[in-house]
Design an enzyme around this catalytic site. Structure first.
Site, PDB file in Angstrom:
ATOM      1  N   GLY A  12       0.800  -1.238   0.000  1.00  0.00           N
ATOM      2  CA  GLY A  12       0.000   0.000   0.000  1.00  0.00           C
ATOM      3  C   GLY A  12       0.822   1.273   0.000  1.00  0.00           C
ATOM      4  O   GLY A  12       0.295   2.354  -0.261  1.00  0.00           O
ATOM      5  N   PRO A  16       7.502   7.565  -6.166  1.00  0.00           N
ATOM      6  CA  PRO A  16       7.482   8.233  -7.480  1.00  0.00           C
ATOM      7  C   PRO A  16       8.035   7.290  -8.558  1.00  0.00           C
ATOM      8  O   PRO A  16       9.029   6.596  -8.338  1.00  0.00           O
ATOM      9  CB  PRO A  16       8.411   9.441  -7.279  1.00  0.00           C
ATOM     10  CG  PRO A  16       8.437   9.657  -5.789  1.00  0.00           C
ATOM     11  CD  PRO A  16       8.338   8.291  -5.191  1.00  0.00           C
ATOM     12  N   LEU A  20      16.092   9.711  -9.488  1.00  0.00           N
ATOM     13  CA  LEU A  20      17.426  10.065  -9.975  1.00  0.00           C
ATOM     14  C   LEU A  20      18.391   8.951  -9.601  1.00  0.00           C
ATOM     15  O   LEU A  20      18.570   8.638  -8.430  1.00  0.00           O
ATOM     16  CB  LEU A  20      17.897  11.380  -9.333  1.00  0.00           C
ATOM     17  CG  LEU A  20      19.297  11.827  -9.780  1.00  0.00           C
ATOM     18  CD1 LEU A  20      19.259  12.397 -11.205  1.00  0.00           C
ATOM     19  CD2 LEU A  20      19.884  12.855  -8.814  1.00  0.00           C
ATOM     20  N   GLY A  21      19.013   8.351 -10.605  1.00  0.00           N
ATOM     21  CA  GLY A  21      20.073   7.378 -10.344  1.00  0.00           C
ATOM     22  C   GLY A  21      21.366   8.107 -10.004  1.00  0.00           C
ATOM     23  O   GLY A  21      21.665   9.155 -10.588  1.00  0.00           O
ATOM     24  N   LYS A  80      21.012   0.585  -0.545  1.00  0.00           N
ATOM     25  CA  LYS A  80      21.192  -0.850  -0.734  1.00  0.00           C
ATOM     26  C   LYS A  80      22.225  -1.424   0.221  1.00  0.00           C
ATOM     27  O   LYS A  80      23.149  -0.723   0.642  1.00  0.00           O
ATOM     28  CB  LYS A  80      21.616  -1.121  -2.189  1.00  0.00           C
ATOM     29  CG  LYS A  80      20.673  -0.469  -3.193  1.00  0.00           C
ATOM     30  CD  LYS A  80      21.129  -0.621  -4.636  1.00  0.00           C
ATOM     31  CE  LYS A  80      20.270   0.240  -5.538  1.00  0.00           C
ATOM     32  NZ  LYS A  80      20.776   1.603  -5.681  1.00  0.00           N
ATOM     33  N   HIS A 113      21.553  -5.532  -2.579  1.00  0.00           N
ATOM     34  CA  HIS A 113      22.069  -5.038  -3.858  1.00  0.00           C
ATOM     35  C   HIS A 113      22.301  -6.160  -4.880  1.00  0.00           C
ATOM     36  O   HIS A 113      22.049  -5.984  -6.075  1.00  0.00           O
ATOM     37  CB  HIS A 113      23.373  -4.262  -3.605  1.00  0.00           C
ATOM     38  CG  HIS A 113      23.693  -3.253  -4.656  1.00  0.00           C
ATOM     39  ND1 HIS A 113      24.382  -2.098  -4.407  1.00  0.00           N
ATOM     40  CD2 HIS A 113      23.414  -3.221  -5.978  1.00  0.00           C
ATOM     41  CE1 HIS A 113      24.519  -1.401  -5.524  1.00  0.00           C
ATOM     42  NE2 HIS A 113      23.935  -2.071  -6.501  1.00  0.00           N
TER      43      HIS A 113
END
Length: 316
Positions: A12, A16, A20-21, A80, A113
């Site tokens: 729930g 977004p 941005l990486g 990560k 990761h």
């Protein structure tokens, strides 16, 4: 300011659909990049300690909090757990180090990761005297149980995995108390991950597409490696919508229900990458882009190919 669409996780919570990486963003560039991203409307930042820039990202976020541009609850921050910290007793200290560097009280999303564990220690990519990678036999299933405790303790609102194949996801689902919300994988027109995407969708797990442009700036790229951003077939599709190739590639991910995390340090490109909510690709366009599959992996992590949990021996 572009209004960014949200995805809803299986618990729930929401995130977004564009972030941005920050992989390959140098420490001296990333402060400005994150500030610019927030200024142009990004509210989702994807991080990892192995990118060596979390302190700088923390500085940028803190600066924007102080300016009053954003509040903590306005931004979705992912990080990560690195491969050297898979042992259950190391999971919480690893997250706390990330929180300290990012200057945050909690993460919105914390991922394992990679499914493979590396030998514990200070080296992110441990090797022996002959340069051979040093693995560890920690099972990611045990790591997952420690990840669940982070949610129970309020240190992470959501947890997930990254670079896991379908069988590895299945193993987690068989033992978990808390389901992964995300599987973050390399995904672009030359590696569209159609089967893995369908599998994850059937389990209520959202794909986050990293390297959506095929990571053309990776240090090990060869000059003649194919690049989705230079593909004339995608350019032809882009021209029909009066959009850029980059915008079509991001839209391709979004329409599949994937979160896209393109990396950029250019404010102009960041703005361009957000202008993807005012057009829609046809189903035929999406099917056509699926056919561009070259099985091209920019991030194969081939040093760990002999680890029993290496994910890419499987088809998906």
């Amino acid at each position: 300011m572009v209004k960014i669409e949200m995805v809803t996780f299986n618990n729930g919570n929401q995130a977004p659909i564009i972030g941005l990486g920050t992989w390959k963003s140098k420490a001296n560039e990333v402060i400005e990049a994150v500030k610019n991203a927030i200024d142009v409307g990004y509210r989702h930042i994807d991080c990892s300690p192995v990118y060596d820039n979390e302190k700088e990202i923390g500085e940028a976020l803190n600066s924007k909090f102080k300016e009053g541009i954003i509040k903590r609850e306005d931004v979705f921050i992912t990080s990560k757990l690195w491969c050297t910290e898979h042992s259950p007793n190391l999971v919480e200290p690893a997250l706390k180090k990330t929180l300290s560097d990012l200057r945050l009280e909690y993460l919105d999303l914390y991922l394992i990761h990679w499914p493979m564990a590396f030998q514990e220690g200070k080296e992110s990519f441990p090797t022996d005297a002959n340069g051979k990678y040093l693995g560890s036999d920690v099972d990611y299933v045990d790591t997952w149980k420690a990840m669940e405790k982070l949610v129970e303790d309020g240190l992470a609102k959501n947890i997930g995995v990254s670079n896991f194949n379908s069988k590895q996801v299945e193993r987690i689902l068989k033992i978990c108390k808390i389901k992964p919300v995300v599987n973050q994988v390399e995904c672009h027109p030359y590696l569209p991950q159609v089967k893995l995407s369908e599998f994850c969708k059937s389990k209520g797990i959202i794909i986050t597409a990293y390297s959506p442009f095929g990571s053309p700036d990776r240090s090990w790229a060869k000059p003649d490696d194919p690049q989705p951003l230079k593909d004339e077939r995608i350019k032809k599709i882009a021209d029909t919508y009066n959009k850029s190739v980059a915008q079509v590639i991001i839209r391709y991910q979004i329409q599949r229900g994937h979160i896209a995390i393109p990396k950029s340090v250019s404010k102009t490109r960041m703005q361009e990458n957000l202008k993807v909510f005012d057009f829609e690709l046809s189903e035929d366009d999406i099917k056509e882009i699926h056919t561009f599959d070259k099985k091209m992996r920019a991030c194969a992590m081939s040093m760990a190919v002999d680890n029993e949990h290496y994910p890419f021996h499987e088809e998906f």
